[in-house]
Each structure stands twice: as C-alpha cells, then as structure tokens.
Design a protein around this motif. Structure first.
Motif, mmCIF file in Angstrom:
data_model
loop_
_atom_site.group_PDB
_atom_site.id
_atom_site.type_symbol
_atom_site.label_atom_id
_atom_site.label_comp_id
_atom_site.label_asym_id
_atom_site.label_seq_id
_atom_site.Cartn_x
_atom_site.Cartn_y
_atom_site.Cartn_z
ATOM 1 N N ARG A 1 0.825 -1.211 0.000
ATOM 2 C CA ARG A 1 0.000 0.000 0.000
ATOM 3 C C ARG A 1 0.859 1.261 0.000
ATOM 4 O O ARG A 1 0.541 2.241 -0.675
ATOM 5 C CB ARG A 1 -0.922 -0.008 1.209
ATOM 6 C CG ARG A 1 -2.044 -1.035 1.104
ATOM 7 C CD ARG A 1 -2.899 -1.051 2.361
ATOM 8 N NE ARG A 1 -4.009 -1.984 2.216
ATOM 9 C CZ ARG A 1 -4.868 -2.292 3.188
ATOM 10 N NH1 ARG A 1 -4.720 -1.729 4.394
ATOM 11 N NH2 ARG A 1 -5.851 -3.142 2.970
ATOM 12 N N ALA A 2 1.954 1.232 0.759
ATOM 13 C CA ALA A 2 2.845 2.382 0.786
ATOM 14 C C ALA A 2 3.469 2.620 -0.578
ATOM 15 O O ALA A 2 3.568 3.758 -1.056
ATOM 16 C CB ALA A 2 3.942 2.174 1.836
ATOM 17 N N MET A 3 3.885 1.535 -1.221
ATOM 18 C CA MET A 3 4.473 1.647 -2.553
ATOM 19 C C MET A 3 3.443 2.152 -3.556
ATOM 20 O O MET A 3 3.734 2.992 -4.418
ATOM 21 C CB MET A 3 5.033 0.296 -2.998
ATOM 22 C CG MET A 3 5.770 0.335 -4.341
ATOM 23 S SD MET A 3 6.455 -1.278 -4.774
ATOM 24 C CE MET A 3 7.625 -1.490 -3.440
ATOM 25 N N ARG A 4 2.221 1.667 -3.410
ATOM 26 C CA ARG A 4 1.160 2.091 -4.322
ATOM 27 C C ARG A 4 0.893 3.581 -4.175
ATOM 28 O O ARG A 4 0.764 4.301 -5.171
ATOM 29 C CB ARG A 4 -0.113 1.299 -4.034
ATOM 30 C CG ARG A 4 -1.290 1.669 -4.935
ATOM 31 C CD ARG A 4 -2.515 0.849 -4.573
ATOM 32 N NE ARG A 4 -2.934 1.137 -3.204
ATOM 33 C CZ ARG A 4 -3.870 0.444 -2.568
ATOM 34 N NH1 ARG A 4 -4.434 -0.594 -3.154
ATOM 35 N NH2 ARG A 4 -4.201 0.768 -1.332
ATOM 36 N N SER A 5 0.833 4.066 -2.950
ATOM 37 C CA SER A 5 0.555 5.480 -2.706
ATOM 38 C C SER A 5 1.679 6.362 -3.235
ATOM 39 O O SER A 5 1.437 7.421 -3.813
ATOM 40 C CB SER A 5 0.377 5.724 -1.207
ATOM 41 O OG SER A 5 -0.695 4.954 -0.712
ATOM 42 N N HIS A 6 2.926 5.877 -3.052
ATOM 43 C CA HIS A 6 4.067 6.663 -3.501
ATOM 44 C C HIS A 6 4.120 6.766 -5.023
ATOM 45 O O HIS A 6 4.314 7.851 -5.578
ATOM 46 C CB HIS A 6 5.356 6.034 -2.970
ATOM 47 C CG HIS A 6 6.606 6.716 -3.466
ATOM 48 N ND1 HIS A 6 6.997 7.956 -3.025
ATOM 49 C CD2 HIS A 6 7.531 6.324 -4.391
ATOM 50 C CE1 HIS A 6 8.117 8.301 -3.634
ATOM 51 N NE2 HIS A 6 8.453 7.321 -4.457
ATOM 52 N N ILE A 7 3.944 5.651 -5.690
ATOM 53 C CA ILE A 7 4.050 5.650 -7.156
ATOM 54 C C ILE A 7 2.821 6.283 -7.787
ATOM 55 O O ILE A 7 2.908 6.949 -8.819
ATOM 56 C CB ILE A 7 4.241 4.211 -7.674
ATOM 57 C CG1 ILE A 7 5.523 3.627 -7.070
ATOM 58 C CG2 ILE A 7 4.318 4.187 -9.186
ATOM 59 C CD1 ILE A 7 5.801 2.204 -7.499
ATOM 60 N N ALA A 8 1.666 6.095 -7.147
ATOM 61 C CA ALA A 8 0.433 6.650 -7.704
ATOM 62 C C ALA A 8 0.495 8.161 -7.734
ATOM 63 O O ALA A 8 -0.130 8.807 -8.590
ATOM 64 C CB ALA A 8 -0.769 6.187 -6.884
ATOM 65 N N ALA A 9 1.256 8.752 -6.816
ATOM 66 C CA ALA A 9 1.372 10.207 -6.793
ATOM 67 C C ALA A 9 2.158 10.717 -7.992
ATOM 68 O O ALA A 9 2.061 11.892 -8.347
ATOM 69 C CB ALA A 9 2.062 10.656 -5.512
ATOM 70 N N VAL A 10 2.928 9.851 -8.603
ATOM 71 C CA VAL A 10 3.723 10.251 -9.759
ATOM 72 C C VAL A 10 2.990 9.953 -11.053
ATOM 73 O O VAL A 10 2.724 10.840 -11.854
ATOM 74 C CB VAL A 10 5.095 9.536 -9.748
ATOM 75 C CG1 VAL A 10 5.932 9.977 -10.943
ATOM 76 C CG2 VAL A 10 5.808 9.829 -8.444
ATOM 77 N N SER A 11 2.649 8.657 -11.258
ATOM 78 C CA SER A 11 1.972 8.264 -12.502
ATOM 79 C C SER A 11 1.478 6.842 -12.385
ATOM 80 O O SER A 11 1.788 6.123 -11.427
ATOM 81 C CB SER A 11 2.930 8.388 -13.697
ATOM 82 O OG SER A 11 4.020 7.525 -13.521
ATOM 83 N N LEU A 12 0.721 6.405 -13.397
ATOM 84 C CA LEU A 12 0.246 5.035 -13.521
ATOM 85 C C LEU A 12 -0.509 4.573 -12.281
ATOM 86 O O LEU A 12 -0.347 3.441 -11.824
ATOM 87 C CB LEU A 12 1.424 4.086 -13.783
ATOM 88 C CG LEU A 12 2.252 4.376 -15.042
ATOM 89 C CD1 LEU A 12 3.417 3.405 -15.119
ATOM 90 C CD2 LEU A 12 1.406 4.326 -16.295
ATOM 91 N N GLU A 13 -1.353 5.437 -11.740
ATOM 92 C CA GLU A 13 -2.036 5.113 -10.499
ATOM 93 C C GLU A 13 -2.914 3.875 -10.662
ATOM 94 O O GLU A 13 -2.909 2.976 -9.821
ATOM 95 C CB GLU A 13 -2.887 6.299 -10.052
ATOM 96 C CG GLU A 13 -3.667 6.046 -8.779
ATOM 97 C CD GLU A 13 -4.447 7.269 -8.352
ATOM 98 O OE1 GLU A 13 -5.167 7.148 -7.345
ATOM 99 O OE2 GLU A 13 -4.337 8.307 -9.019
#
Length: 329
Positions: free
Chosen positions: A220-232
């Motif tokens: 979940r932490a990785m998802r939140s971090h990457i989603a803030a950049v792109s490819l959410e």
C-alpha cells in the motif's frame, strides 16, 4: 491345505500365537495404485528439490537450506514410511519386531523434523519481510545449517524420550504375532500434541499473519508513492494482486497443514490413549503422509528457480562441467 480358521490367521503355522486378520483390512487394488502413485510422486518431487538445492551453488542460501531440510524429511517419508504403510494394508505385520520399532520411531522423528523445518521457514520469512535490513547479518548460511542440525538432533532426542517405553520393551503391548502396536498414554500424548502440533501451528500462524500485515502495508505504501507520480490505476491493480497473492499463500500454508495433521492428532486432542492399530484410521495416517507430497508444491513450486532447475536436472544438463554455477535467478 489350510482350513477356513487357518486362512484367517496372519501366521497359520502358529495356531495359538498368531493374530487374526482384521475384517476391515484394505485390499482394494485401485486404492493400492493410488497410494503407490502418491508414494512415487512424493519421492520424485522431494528428490528434485534436494538435487537442485544441493547441486547449484546459487541456491545455497539460508532459506533454501531450510527448504532442503524439509525436502529431506519428506523424501524419507516417501521412501521409508509410505511403502511400509502400504504393506500394512493387508492387515498383518510380517516384518518382525525390530522393524516395527524402527518404523514407529522413524515415523515420529520424520514427522517432527518436517514440522520443525516448516517452523524454521516461517521464522526465516518473518525476519526477511519484517526486518529486511538486518536479515543478511542475522540469517546466514552457517546459522541456517546450525538451526537445521539442532532441529534434527532435537527431533531424535525428543522422540526417543516420548517412545522410551516402546524402545525398551518393543513387544510390551503385543498380544500375538502379526501386529505392530504402539500405545501412548494420555499424558504423553497430550504433551506431544502441544509440542508437535498446537505449539508449531500457533507460531506459524502468528508469524505468517505478521508477515502478511507487513507485506500488505509495504504494498500500500508503494502504491501510494508511485500513484502520486503516474500510472495510479496500473499500480493499484498490481498492488491488489500482490495482496491477494500474499493472502493466498498464507491460506494454503496454514490450511494444508491443518487438514493433514488434525486427523492424525485427533485422538490425543480428545484425551484418548493413542494406539496406531486401533485409533488411527488409514485415511488419517495417509493424509498426514500426503503433507510430505504437498510440501514441495507449496514451498518449492512458488519459487521461479525451481522450474528452471527441474529443466536442467531432468534433461541431465547437470552432468555437464560447470553446471553447478548456472544462473537460475
């Protein structure tokens, strides 16, 4: 020519001392074929794991050394215990008192070693997931080997104590020729139930639950971090798949262990004296043995390197010079 009465005896030549063949003994040809296949499958699968981890240097990791211990115990179950158990389907023990003692002792030792190896694997995964920075220093191949050796030594000594009466007087509970009887009293059976079943399964569940919670949190932490950049959207789907995969692995490990071991330990759990001849059903014994067949599927087939190593082993490429240094990752 045998009379009908003699035909019902395990040893017709010993009229007054021979056991009678039990009326419920199994003589189904189809069942014999199925159990033979399970035996061969158990030996073959675990042998593949043993050869793969032992041969390829890249697989000499702490985790794989624990898998090797599990595979060795399960391999011996398929090689030594399953064939003898199939002979008992005829209802009479014909291998003598010494083999009877060794068979019962090996049954307890190998079962305990399998459970102990599974416990070590759970602890290894717990440290790897929950404390990854310290894992390389805390868990080394040397320490893994020491833990495996201690596990097997403890299993040999512990079961020697549990079965001390049986080892001292192997024919203590024998009433006739043609039976292999092992009786464990309620107190000893209850203690063994806690040490071999309730204790390990509770520890495994707690460790894997902790691993699952940490894995989900990391996803979940990785998802939140990457989603803030792109490819959410893509990351969310990937993360959810990772969560489901972790949950599935946890469920398979715990459920298979419970399904295979609960029938075996049911007499002790209900406070009964445990007699292999009388209280352990054939299905309960074989369900316990089948855990040795399923273990390679759970612990080895989940690893990509296993499929690659199987291909190298089966095609005999391991006979080529330098095959031990092959890249399987």
């Amino acid at each position: 020519m045998e009379t009908p009465a003699e035909a019902e005896l395990c040893f017709p030549q010993l009229l007054n001392a021979s056991c009678r063949k039990p009326q419920h003994h199994v003589s189904n040809v189809f069942l014999s074929i199925v159990l033979s296949c399970i035996t061969l499958f158990t030996v073959f699968l675990n042998l593949l794991v043993i050869v793969s981890i032992s041969h390829f240097r890249q697989l000499h990791t702490p985790t794989n050394l624990l898998l090797l211990s599990l595979a060795v115990s399960d391999f011996l179950v398929g090689l030594l215990l399953m064939p003898v158990r199939m002979l008992l389907m005829g209802g009479c023990w014909v291998l003598g008192i010494i083999i009877c003692v060794l068979f019962n002792y090996m049954s307890f030792v190998l079962t305990s070693a399998s459970v102990g190896s599974m416990l070590l694997i759970s602890a290894d995964r717990y440290v790897a997931i929950c404390n990854p920075l310290c894992y390389p220093t805390k868990v080394t191949p040397r320490r893994a080997k020491v833990c495996v050796c201690l596990c097997w030594i403890c299993c040999v000594l512990y079961n020697g104590v549990i079965l001390r009466d049986h080892l001292k007087e192997p024919d203590r509970y024998h009433s006739c020729y043609g039976e292999c009887v092992l009786v464990i009293d309620k107190v000893t059976g209850g203690f063994d139930l806690i040490v071999t079943f309730f204790g390990p399964i509770t520890t495994i569940v707690v460790l894997y639950m902790r691993v699952f919670v940490v894995a989900v949190s990391q996803a979940r932490a990785m998802r939140s971090h990457i989603a803030a950049v792109s490819l959410e959207r893509c990351v969310r789907v990937t993360a959810k798949k990772s969560e489901r995969k972790a949950a599935t692995a946890l469920g398979v490990v715990v459920l298979v262990f419970l399904m295979c071991f609960c029938p075996y330990f049911y007499p002790s759990a209900t406070g009964q004296a445990t007699s292999i001849n009388e209280l352990f059903s054939v299905s309960g014994i074989w369900l316990l043995y089948c855990n040795s067949c399923v273990n390679p599927l759970i612990y080895a087939f989940f690893y990509p390197w296993f499929r690659k190593s199987v291909k190298v082993v089966v095609t005999l490429q391991i006979l080529q010079p330098g095959s031990a240094d092959a890249n399987l990752m």
